[in-house]
Design an enzyme around this catalytic site. Structure first.
Site, short mmCIF file in Angstrom:
data_model
loop_
_atom_site.label_atom_id
_atom_site.label_comp_id
_atom_site.label_asym_id
_atom_site.label_seq_id
_atom_site.Cartn_x
_atom_site.Cartn_y
_atom_site.Cartn_z
CG HIS A 97 -1.86 1.14 1.25
ND1 HIS A 97 -2.49 1.57 2.39
CD2 HIS A 97 -2.29 1.98 0.28
CE1 HIS A 97 -3.26 2.59 2.13
NE2 HIS A 97 -3.15 2.87 0.83
CG ASP A 98 0.00 4.53 -2.44
OD1 ASP A 98 -0.75 4.37 -1.46
OD2 ASP A 98 -0.37 5.09 -3.47
CB THR A 99 -0.54 5.20 2.72
OG1 THR A 99 -1.37 5.78 1.71
CG2 THR A 99 -0.46 6.17 3.89
CG ASN A 111 -8.28 7.53 3.92
OD1 ASN A 111 -7.78 6.99 4.89
ND2 ASN A 111 -8.15 7.06 2.70
CB THR A 137 -4.90 11.25 -5.32
OG1 THR A 137 -4.13 11.24 -6.53
CG2 THR A 137 -6.37 11.19 -5.67
N GLY A 153 3.59 14.26 -2.91
CA GLY A 153 3.58 15.36 -3.87
C GLY A 153 3.31 16.71 -3.24
#
Length: 491
Positions: A226-228, A286, A249, A396
């Site tokens: 999971h990228d997080t 989130n 995002t 980002g």
């Protein structure tokens, strides 16, 4: 993004990340359903491996894969994919939360899995898919990074940090919650065995080696897929008194813990307990994140009013602060399409100034994100008992100086921004450790990041009064939305 990393073990250490290939991830709507273009993504991975091989003379020490969470592909008994994976922003899960709640009340589901309610969690997707031909005949279910790894290696597994986002994992045992699966009629035998970050995940197949020009053997290593999970592993924190905001995002804002928080108060605050690298828990909320600004840019471009981001942010910095703001956690902003108008409508309903220009809309988005970051950090501290002295912004959004400055002002704490590619660093450091190139736990990996990566520090402004007032209003509005009470008037 496909990167290549060079690590020199011992001494002060050296760490260098080189981006060798980047490819787009564009969903496709077919027959009314929003899909991921998974074959295009796989081709991008192959192109990236080929580019990495050109840098290294055809030899790679390891490959690791991280992606987004919750989505999956179904395979038949032969291992063939049964249709393109469905995008989590698709409307197929509309109404499924009520069906799940009938079988398992939300309080019981949270007590068992600790996962924040999000309408696209895998349990809701599987509930929506019940009875469909693909699910009826499926032999295996692979989460997106595990699907890519399977195509590269021929080996199947389910990496734990991503599995924890399915709402089928017990964060205390770090294993499947069989009572939850049974209550919801989900067949856990669809999932291959669990893998932990750092464990082997196979070797590149001969055909993949031939396609990419690489010299074998090339091992694939399970990472925080999971990228997080990889991004939080890549937070350059010193000690444990920190909060993180992984921006992109989404904004994922919270703290790192040793054990989950499964209280009813935590559930009502909509916090999630996702699993991280080295036995950690990512206790976070989130938030819609820069998705809202990305969608605004897309809408303006479609109208022939395309905006360059850098000058737009400069103009937004000159807009008076906190004239317009919204609840960045509101699911109203989840779906794509016409985002500037939806933001304007939300401001109008709240009785606040309606943004009229792209710069005003951009400032509204960034002020709103800063407020949401503040509320998430405050709630994470209160609910977990974890002290926080500094906020790390990675991803980002670390490049967005205005967002970082506003977040520092809103939180009343220093913000340390960077690295922007924290997910890539977290991924690569887990691989490097598995290969013996670096040693130690998360403190040692993070110390290497602090020594080698450029970071920027933002101090908060002295006057927090306007942020205090706006945060109180957003909290009341959010509570009113959750309970059905009338929302307060805007300031």
């Amino acid at each position: 993004m496909v990167g290549h990393v060079s690590v020199r073990p011992g001494g002060s250490g050296a760490l260098r990340l080189e981006e060798v290939h980047r490819f787009p991830n564009l969903p496709v709507r077919v027959g009314g359903t929003l899909h991921w273009d998974i074959l295009s993504l796989y081709r991008g991975v192959l192109d990236g491996l080929r580019a990495a091989g050109r840098v290294t003379g055809g030899r790679l020490t390891s490959v690791g894969i991280d992606t987004w969470a919750v989505d999956y592909g179904l395979l038949d008994a032969s291992g063939a994919l049964l249709g393109n994976p469905v995008h989590y922003r698709d409307a197929r899960t509309d109404g499924t939360a009520e069906k799940v709640a009938e079988a398992l009340p939300p309080s019981e589901l949270y007590a068992a899995t600790g996962l924040q309610h999000l309408p696209f969690n895998t349990v809701y997707q599987l509930t929506a898919a019940q009875g469909t031909p693909a699910l009826v005949v499926a032999h295996r279910l692979l989460l997106i990074p595990d699907l890519i790894a399977y195509w590269l290696t021929g080996d199947m597994g389910t990496e734990l940090t991503n599995a924890s986002t399915t709402q089928l994992i017990d964060p205390r045992t770090r294993d499947w919650s069989r009572p939850v699966a049974a209550a919801l009629g989900i067949d856990l035998s669809l999932f291959p065995p669990l893998r932990r970050p750092g464990s082997p995940a196979g070797h590149l197949l001969p055909g993949v080696l031939a396609d990419t020009g690489l010299t074998g053997p090339v091992p694939v290593t399970a990472v925080g897929s999971h990228d997080t999970a990889s991004a939080v592993a890549g937070v350059p924190a010193d000690g444990d008194r920190f909060a993180y905001i992984a921006t992109g995002t989404w904004s994922l804002a919270g703290v790192e813990l040793d054990a989950p928080v499964l209280t009813e108060e935590s559930r009502r605050a909509n916090f999630t307990n996702e699993l991280g690298v080295d036995g950690t828990v990512r206790y976070l909320r989130n938030i819609m994140g820069l998705w809202m600004l990305q969608e605004c840019l897309r809408s303006w471009a479609a109208e022939g009013r395309g905006q360059d981001l850098a000058p737009l942010l400069q103009e937004a910095a000159d807009v008076p602060p906190l004239r317009s703001y919204i609840d960045a956690g509101d699911r109203e902003f989840l779906a794509p399409g016409n985002m500037p108008q939806r933001i304007a409508d939300a401001c109008r309903r709240a009785g606040r100034a309606v943004p009229r220009t792209p710069a005003e809309t951009t400032r509204c988005v960034l002020d709103s994100l800063a407020l949401a970051h503040r509320l998430a950090v405050e709630d994470a501290r209160r609910l977990s008992g974890r002290a926080v002295d500094v906020v790390h912004v990675v991803g980002g959004g670390a490049h967005n100086e205005l967002l970082c400055r506003l977040t520092a002002d809103a939180c009343g704490m220093p913000v340390v921004a960077g690295p922007a590619e924290a997910a890539a660093f977290g991924n690569l450091l887990v691989q490097a450790r598995a290969a013996g190139a670096v040693r130690g736990g998360l403190p040692e990996l993070r110390a290497l990041l602090r020594r080698t990566q450029p970071l920027r520090r933002y101090a908060p402004s002295a006057d927090r009064s306007a942020w205090d007032r706006a945060a109180a209003v957003v909290r009341e509005e959010s509570d009113a939305c959750a309970t059905g009470r009338p929302a307060p008037d805007g300031p």
